[in-house]
Design a protein around this motif. Structure first.
Motif, short mmCIF file in Angstrom:
data_model
loop_
_atom_site.label_atom_id
_atom_site.label_comp_id
_atom_site.label_asym_id
_atom_site.label_seq_id
_atom_site.Cartn_x
_atom_site.Cartn_y
_atom_site.Cartn_z
N ARG A 77 0.82 -1.21 0.00
CA ARG A 77 0.00 0.00 0.00
C ARG A 77 0.87 1.27 0.00
O ARG A 77 0.51 2.27 -0.59
CB ARG A 77 -0.94 -0.02 1.20
N VAL A 78 1.99 1.17 0.67
CA VAL A 78 2.91 2.32 0.66
C VAL A 78 3.49 2.51 -0.73
O VAL A 78 3.64 3.64 -1.20
CB VAL A 78 4.03 2.14 1.71
N ARG A 79 3.74 1.39 -1.38
CA ARG A 79 4.27 1.49 -2.74
C ARG A 79 3.23 2.13 -3.67
O ARG A 79 3.56 2.92 -4.53
CB ARG A 79 4.68 0.12 -3.26
N ALA A 80 2.00 1.77 -3.44
CA ALA A 80 0.92 2.35 -4.23
C ALA A 80 0.83 3.86 -3.97
O ALA A 80 0.65 4.66 -4.89
CB ALA A 80 -0.39 1.68 -3.87
N LEU A 81 1.01 4.19 -2.71
CA LEU A 81 1.00 5.61 -2.31
C LEU A 81 2.12 6.37 -3.02
O LEU A 81 1.94 7.46 -3.53
CB LEU A 81 1.21 5.66 -0.79
N ARG A 82 3.27 5.72 -3.06
CA ARG A 82 4.43 6.33 -3.73
C ARG A 82 4.17 6.48 -5.22
O ARG A 82 4.62 7.45 -5.84
CB ARG A 82 5.67 5.46 -3.53
N ALA A 83 3.45 5.53 -5.77
CA ALA A 83 3.15 5.59 -7.21
C ALA A 83 2.31 6.81 -7.51
O ALA A 83 2.55 7.53 -8.49
CB ALA A 83 2.41 4.32 -7.63
N VAL A 84 1.35 7.10 -6.64
CA VAL A 84 0.51 8.30 -6.82
C VAL A 84 1.38 9.54 -6.67
O VAL A 84 1.34 10.47 -7.48
CB VAL A 84 -0.62 8.35 -5.75
N ASP B 271 -15.38 20.80 -4.79
CA ASP B 271 -16.45 19.92 -5.23
C ASP B 271 -17.64 20.71 -5.77
O ASP B 271 -18.38 20.24 -6.63
CB ASP B 271 -16.93 19.03 -4.07
N VAL B 272 -17.83 21.93 -5.25
CA VAL B 272 -18.97 22.76 -5.65
C VAL B 272 -18.72 23.40 -7.02
O VAL B 272 -19.62 23.56 -7.82
CB VAL B 272 -19.23 23.84 -4.58
N ILE B 273 -17.44 23.74 -7.29
CA ILE B 273 -17.10 24.37 -8.57
C ILE B 273 -17.41 23.38 -9.69
O ILE B 273 -16.94 22.25 -9.66
CB ILE B 273 -15.61 24.78 -8.60
N PRO B 274 -18.24 23.79 -10.70
CA PRO B 274 -18.60 22.84 -11.74
C PRO B 274 -17.39 22.43 -12.58
O PRO B 274 -16.53 23.25 -12.90
CB PRO B 274 -19.61 23.59 -12.61
N SER B 275 -17.33 21.20 -12.91
CA SER B 275 -16.24 20.68 -13.72
C SER B 275 -16.81 20.08 -15.00
O SER B 275 -17.79 19.36 -14.97
CB SER B 275 -15.48 19.61 -12.95
N ASN B 276 -16.20 20.43 -16.13
CA ASN B 276 -16.68 19.92 -17.41
C ASN B 276 -16.16 18.51 -17.71
O ASN B 276 -16.63 17.83 -18.60
CB ASN B 276 -16.23 20.86 -18.55
N GLU B 277 -15.18 18.14 -16.96
CA GLU B 277 -14.57 16.85 -17.26
C GLU B 277 -15.41 15.70 -16.72
O GLU B 277 -16.01 15.80 -15.66
CB GLU B 277 -13.17 16.78 -16.64
N MET B 278 -15.44 14.63 -17.44
CA MET B 278 -16.17 13.44 -16.98
C MET B 278 -15.29 12.70 -15.97
O MET B 278 -14.11 12.47 -16.21
CB MET B 278 -16.47 12.52 -18.18
N ALA B 279 -15.91 12.36 -14.87
CA ALA B 279 -15.15 11.70 -13.80
C ALA B 279 -14.78 10.27 -14.14
O ALA B 279 -14.02 9.64 -13.44
CB ALA B 279 -15.96 11.74 -12.51
N SER B 280 -15.36 9.77 -15.22
CA SER B 280 -15.14 8.36 -15.52
C SER B 280 -13.77 8.08 -16.11
O SER B 280 -13.21 7.02 -15.89
CB SER B 280 -16.23 7.87 -16.47
N ASP B 281 -13.26 9.00 -16.88
CA ASP B 281 -12.00 8.65 -17.57
C ASP B 281 -10.81 8.68 -16.60
O ASP B 281 -10.83 9.26 -15.52
CB ASP B 281 -11.76 9.52 -18.81
N ARG B 282 -9.76 8.10 -17.10
CA ARG B 282 -8.57 7.86 -16.30
C ARG B 282 -7.93 9.16 -15.80
O ARG B 282 -7.51 9.28 -14.64
CB ARG B 282 -7.58 7.10 -17.19
N LYS B 283 -7.90 10.13 -16.70
CA LYS B 283 -7.30 11.41 -16.37
C LYS B 283 -8.00 12.04 -15.18
O LYS B 283 -7.36 12.59 -14.27
CB LYS B 283 -7.40 12.33 -17.60
N SER B 284 -9.30 11.95 -15.22
CA SER B 284 -10.09 12.56 -14.16
C SER B 284 -9.86 11.83 -12.83
O SER B 284 -9.78 12.48 -11.78
CB SER B 284 -11.56 12.51 -14.56
N VAL B 285 -9.74 10.52 -12.91
CA VAL B 285 -9.50 9.75 -11.68
C VAL B 285 -8.15 10.14 -11.10
O VAL B 285 -8.01 10.35 -9.89
CB VAL B 285 -9.55 8.22 -11.99
N ASN B 286 -7.18 10.28 -11.99
CA ASN B 286 -5.85 10.70 -11.54
C ASN B 286 -5.90 12.06 -10.87
O ASN B 286 -5.26 12.30 -9.86
CB ASN B 286 -4.88 10.76 -12.72
#
Lengths: 149, 200
Positions: free
Chosen positions: A27-34, B113-128
């Motif tokens: 889990r720490v490694r995962a944390l580091r990855a982020v 969270d309140v500020i509207p976002s145009n990006e879709m939360a589903s894609d990878r970029k958004s998750v990142n």
């Protein structure tokens, strides 16, 4: 007792810390990855000029102070100055030596006696390059008419 | 003077009046110090001011620097002290931060969270992006002592011994703080653990 318990706590904390240092937990490694995907930000260049200016002022104030003689010696030690000084000394030396030679060749003022045998009369040259005027004692006597016997 | 010259040697040259040595030091450390401060205080404008102030203090105190001390220890001690002073001052006059919860309750969400976002939360970029925001929030939620240790260790890759010198506590205390910091962050990011495992 308090000291001992304090030492024990510290040791325990150290052991826990060693575990943290290893932290090979997934889990720490995962944390580091982020963490590693979070990009670094570039600082703005707005204050850079002011910083460099301040650094320059400070650098000047930190420069070691030298005496006037040391600064002069440092200047004299520079290659162009040294070369110039060498040329001046060589030329000056050459001029002095040539003058000495000329002085030694020219007749001295007390040298008025008869010329030694073998020495040509009137061969001395003046410093101007003209033949020197012969002294009166050495001048040939005017020719007199021969008396008849 | 080359790019391989040690920081301590460069500082020595600067002490003898060579401004070029300071320029090399500045180009070498400006960015990491800025990122350390930025992640400590969490505010870009304040980070810029503190970065400027940190290097100004380096310039002013250049004569006092002793060669036997590691330059980065000295530099990060200055930066860290400025950050600590700043966060203490901020505690007295707290602003509404974009990342701060709107209510005291944890469920209230944040201004972000309140500020509207145009990006879709589903894609990878958004998750990142979400992951990064959560990480930021989690770091901000750490105590001051844990945060500074975590940042120096993870961001600057400093050895524990050096962190102990910067912070002014025993090495074991630093290790212990690091452990607690990691525990807290793990808990905060628990919901993202599957995403984090495959993060690029």
């Amino acid at each position: 007792v308090t000291e001992r318990s304090g030492a024990r706590d510290e040791r325990a904390a150290g052991e826990a810390g060693d575990a943290a240092a290893r932290d090979d937990d997934l889990r720490v490694r995962a944390l580091r990855a982020v963490w590693s995907t979070m990009r670094d930000h570039d600082p703005p260049d707005s204050g850079l000029g002011a910083l460099l200016a301040a650094a320059r002022v400070k650098a000047e104030s930190m420069q070691p102070r030298t005496s006037r003689w040391r600064r002069l010696a440092a200047v004299l030690r520079r290659p162009p100055v040294l070369a110039f000084a060498t040329v001046v000394v060589l030329i000056g030396g050459g001029v002095l030596v040539s003058q000495r030679i000329e002085v030694s060749r020219s007749p001295r003022p007390h040298d008025t006696g008869p010329p030694r045998s073998g020495e040509p009369v009137g061969s001395s040259i003046s410093s101007e390059g003209r033949p020197a005027a012969q002294p009166a004692a050495l001048a040939p006597a005017p020719a007199r008419p021969r008396a008849r016997p | 003077m080359t790019t391989d010259t040690a920081d301590e040697d460069l500082m020595g040259q600067y002490q003898r009046g060579e401004v070029r040595a300071f320029e090399v030091l500045l180009s070498r450390h400006r960015k990491p110090v800025y990122n350390f401060i930025l992640r400590f205080v969490g505010d870009r404008e304040t980070a810029e001011d503190l970065l400027q102030e940190a290097f100004m203090r380096v310039i002013k105190g250049a004569e006092a620097y002793k060669r036997h001390a590691k330059f980065t220890t000295w530099l990060y001690t200055i930066a860290r002290n400025l950050c600590v002073d700043q966060t203490r001052r901020r505690k007295h006059r707290k602003h509404a931060s974009l990342d701060a919860p709107l209510d005291a309750s944890d469920e209230s969400g944040t201004l972000l969270d309140v500020i509207p976002s145009n990006e879709m939360a589903s894609d990878r970029k958004s998750v990142n992006k979400q992951l990064h925001q959560t990480m930021h929030r989690a770091i901000e939620a750490l105590s001051e002592e844990q945060r500074e240790v975590f940042l120096m260790r993870e961001l600057l890759d400093m050895p524990f011994r050096q962190i102990a010198d910067v912070v002014g506590v025993p090495e074991n205390t630093v290790k212990s703080r690091m452990r607690y910091a990691l525990e807290k962050l793990r808990l905060e990011l628990d919901e993202y653990k599957d995403v984090a495992k495959v993060a690029p």
